[in-house]
Design a protein around this motif. Sequence first.
Motif, PDB file in Angstrom:
ATOM      1  N   MET A 372      -4.338  86.720  14.931  1.00 30.75           N
ATOM      2  CA  MET A 372      -4.879  87.615  13.895  1.00 30.75           C
ATOM      3  C   MET A 372      -6.393  87.733  14.048  1.00 30.75           C
ATOM      4  O   MET A 372      -7.084  86.730  14.195  1.00 30.75           O
ATOM      5  CB  MET A 372      -4.531  87.064  12.517  1.00 30.75           C
ATOM      6  CG  MET A 372      -5.145  87.859  11.381  1.00 30.75           C
ATOM      7  SD  MET A 372      -4.479  87.383   9.780  1.00 30.75           S
ATOM      8  CE  MET A 372      -3.116  88.541   9.615  1.00 30.75           C
ATOM      9  N   CYS A 373      -6.881  88.971  14.013  1.00 29.84           N
ATOM     10  CA  CYS A 373      -8.318  89.205  14.202  1.00 29.84           C
ATOM     11  C   CYS A 373      -8.925  89.906  12.999  1.00 29.84           C
ATOM     12  O   CYS A 373      -8.370  90.888  12.501  1.00 29.84           O
ATOM     13  CB  CYS A 373      -8.553  90.086  15.419  1.00 29.84           C
ATOM     14  SG  CYS A 373      -8.054  89.322  16.946  1.00 29.84           S
ATOM     15  N   GLY A 404     -16.353  88.137   4.365  1.00 26.89           N
ATOM     16  CA  GLY A 404     -15.285  87.180   4.101  1.00 26.89           C
ATOM     17  C   GLY A 404     -14.658  87.491   2.756  1.00 26.89           C
ATOM     18  O   GLY A 404     -15.345  87.955   1.845  1.00 26.89           O
ATOM     19  N   ARG A 418      -7.342  83.572  -3.440  1.00 26.32           N
ATOM     20  CA  ARG A 418      -7.092  82.974  -2.142  1.00 26.32           C
ATOM     21  C   ARG A 418      -7.717  81.584  -2.030  1.00 26.32           C
ATOM     22  O   ARG A 418      -7.264  80.733  -1.299  1.00 26.32           O
ATOM     23  CB  ARG A 418      -7.683  83.912  -1.080  1.00 26.32           C
ATOM     24  CG  ARG A 418      -7.542  83.421   0.317  1.00 26.32           C
ATOM     25  CD  ARG A 418      -7.960  84.489   1.309  1.00 26.32           C
ATOM     26  NE  ARG A 418      -7.275  84.260   2.552  1.00 26.32           N
ATOM     27  CZ  ARG A 418      -7.756  83.524   3.549  1.00 26.32           C
ATOM     28  NH1 ARG A 418      -8.921  82.956   3.443  1.00 26.32           N
ATOM     29  NH2 ARG A 418      -7.053  83.350   4.648  1.00 26.32           N
ATOM     30  N   GLN A 430     -16.889  80.877  -0.243  1.00 29.41           N
ATOM     31  CA  GLN A 430     -16.454  80.211   0.996  1.00 29.41           C
ATOM     32  C   GLN A 430     -16.534  81.187   2.166  1.00 29.41           C
ATOM     33  O   GLN A 430     -15.783  81.084   3.134  1.00 29.41           O
ATOM     34  CB  GLN A 430     -15.027  79.680   0.847  1.00 29.41           C
ATOM     35  CG  GLN A 430     -14.924  78.526  -0.133  1.00 29.41           C
ATOM     36  CD  GLN A 430     -13.541  77.912  -0.175  1.00 29.41           C
ATOM     37  OE1 GLN A 430     -12.911  77.709   0.850  1.00 29.41           O
ATOM     38  NE2 GLN A 430     -13.064  77.616  -1.364  1.00 29.41           N
TER      39      GLN A 430
HETATM   40  P1  XMP Z   1     -12.406  86.251  12.272  1.00 30.52           P
HETATM   41  O1  XMP Z   1     -12.992  85.122  13.038  1.00 30.52           O
HETATM   42  O2  XMP Z   1     -11.393  87.006  13.042  1.00 30.52           O
HETATM   43  O3  XMP Z   1     -11.622  85.545  11.064  1.00 30.52           O
HETATM   44  O4  XMP Z   1     -13.449  87.107  11.669  1.00 30.52           O
HETATM   45  C1  XMP Z   1     -10.836  86.262  10.154  1.00 30.52           C
HETATM   46  C2  XMP Z   1     -10.075  85.301   9.253  1.00 30.52           C
HETATM   47  O5  XMP Z   1     -10.981  84.527   8.466  1.00 30.52           O
HETATM   48  C3  XMP Z   1     -10.332  84.147   7.245  1.00 30.52           C
HETATM   49  N1  XMP Z   1     -11.228  84.501   6.152  1.00 30.52           N
HETATM   50  C4  XMP Z   1     -12.024  83.634   5.522  1.00 30.52           C
HETATM   51  N2  XMP Z   1     -12.146  82.296   5.642  1.00 30.52           N
HETATM   52  N3  XMP Z   1     -13.835  82.318   3.977  1.00 30.52           N
HETATM   53  C5  XMP Z   1     -13.053  81.626   4.847  1.00 30.52           C
HETATM   54  O6  XMP Z   1     -13.179  80.399   4.929  1.00 30.52           O
HETATM   55  C6  XMP Z   1     -13.758  83.663   3.806  1.00 30.52           C
HETATM   56  O7  XMP Z   1     -14.484  84.253   3.014  1.00 30.52           O
HETATM   57  C7  XMP Z   1     -12.790  84.357   4.614  1.00 30.52           C
HETATM   58  N4  XMP Z   1     -12.417  85.650   4.673  1.00 30.52           N
HETATM   59  C8  XMP Z   1     -11.452  85.711   5.648  1.00 30.52           C
HETATM   60  C9  XMP Z   1      -9.016  84.884   7.189  1.00 30.52           C
HETATM   61  O8  XMP Z   1      -8.013  83.962   7.514  1.00 30.52           O
HETATM   62  C10 XMP Z   1      -9.190  85.970   8.235  1.00 30.52           C
HETATM   63  O9  XMP Z   1      -7.972  86.413   8.764  1.00 30.52           O
END
Ligand code: XMP
Length: 503
Positions: A372-373, A404, A418, A430
């Motif tokens: 997943m990206c 995020g 979440r 987070q």
């Molecule tokens: P990449 O590295 O592809 O990661 O940008 C995307 C994934 O990051 C997660 N995600 C988060 N994890 N705080 C976190 O700790 C956040 O605010 C956050 N937003 C997304 C999520 O699993 C996503 O698919």
Amino acid sequence: DGLRAAQVFSQGTTYTYDDVIMHPGHIDFGAHQVVLTSKLTKGITLAIPVVSSPMDTVTEADMAAALAMMGSIGFVHYNMSIEEQVAQVARAKRHQAGLNAIPEVLAQDSFVADIHDLKRVKGIGSVCITDTGAPGGRLLGIVTPRDYDMLSHAEHRTTRLGDIMSRDVVTATEGEAHEEALQRLHAAKRRVPVVNASGHLVGLATRDLLRHHSRYPKVGQPSLDSSGKLRVGAAVGTRDDDRARVAALVSQAGVDVVILDSSQGDSTFQVAMLQHCKAAHPDLQVICGNVVTGAQAQRLVQAGADGLRVGMGSGSICTTQEVCAVGRGQASAVYHVARVAARAGVPIMADGGVQNSGHITKALALGASTVMCGSMFAGTTEAPGEYAMASGPSGPVRVKAYRGMGSLAAMTKGSEARYHSDTQALKIAQGVAGTVVDKGSVRQMVPHLMQAVKQGMQDVGARDIAAIHAMLRNGSLRMEVRSNAAQAEGNVHHMHSYDKVRW
Ligand code: XMP
């Protein structure tokens, strides 16, 4: 020479993709022979193993439709009302999948006026005629505007479609290579019905697909559900009101698969939601997570998860590991969860931390079935949001927002569930919010990524994902941990300037 994965990942150090490097194997096939078909869940197989994150700067209808057209799937985020999310999923599913778009169908004794009714509602002026007057019936003919354009208004109400339809229809057969079907579409200069071996109508080849194929490199067959619509996923939470969300997504939009979205998925809330979904919607596939340990995975596998999503704090915008002191290096997480999930036949999705095609290949090699990206797909044409100009190192660049889902900005819009955060309490971010540069269309990017993954698989000596998983299990996949100097050596070095690779 080298180590088995079991040796690398049992040393008590947590590793991420850049920490490990795989050894080449023996090549006796071409990269074009590598097949990337893979399982998303127990019940859904995809032509390509890269999917998009349910984030409000990554996946809405456009991203979901574009990925499904290429054989992947997008997960529409839920940082919006139930109605809005249902509309996004429905819009992606309605997208003309091309070869297998759902045709409009009428019976031979219908009138031209009935087509006008369809036109008013759906803007469609061509219909297929079947013996039942419905998709799935035996194809008898096709009616297009040029068959009724010259008729008077009064004649529209008295002329039966069976009397004006073209019976000599150019058709494509189900399972026929896209290329051939498209050539016929080109030659016929009109829509081409797709029929199965017994002549029953199963779809329609459209110009949209033709345009897609002529403009973009080829990847995989579109991801389609049993009725020929594009497959679309969605994320939901685990609160009581999320049950209504799932019910609406299933009944009003026909969502194929949901992700129970949590940064720490090993909870009683998630098990309860999983059990509710499986009982209320038996055909719905449910992916649980996120998890990073074998013990977490075991509990969700036992509870009946159709797939597991792996990663905690590895995402490019994540600060979970810093803020909450919990998580795991992504390569270690994928390896350990995959070991447990594989025994139960549950596919896993490596989520987050992917910055290049090499990371995708490593995730698959360590046991993931899909990757997943978020950041890879952020900033593309299909990602939500408008482009803006920002200053870059060598002049202005076009950027789009990427944030995020645990960032303050996203949580303010409602995504705090979440992170198990209580809206009454203080908000603890987070994640961060920022921008990424314009990456062009995913339709251009994904074929390049997939070709690079095929070449990586070829170097290792694996023709498909099942083969690389078998190599992982039998120890013939050899690897090593990279020192800092080896990592620096593996990157570009000692260059004054060079042409930066786009993806
Ligand atoms: P990449 O590295 O592809 O990661 O940008 C995307 C994934 O990051 C997660 N995600 C988060 N994890 N705080 C976190 O700790 C956040 O605010 C956050 N937003 C997304 C999520 O699993 C996503 O698919």
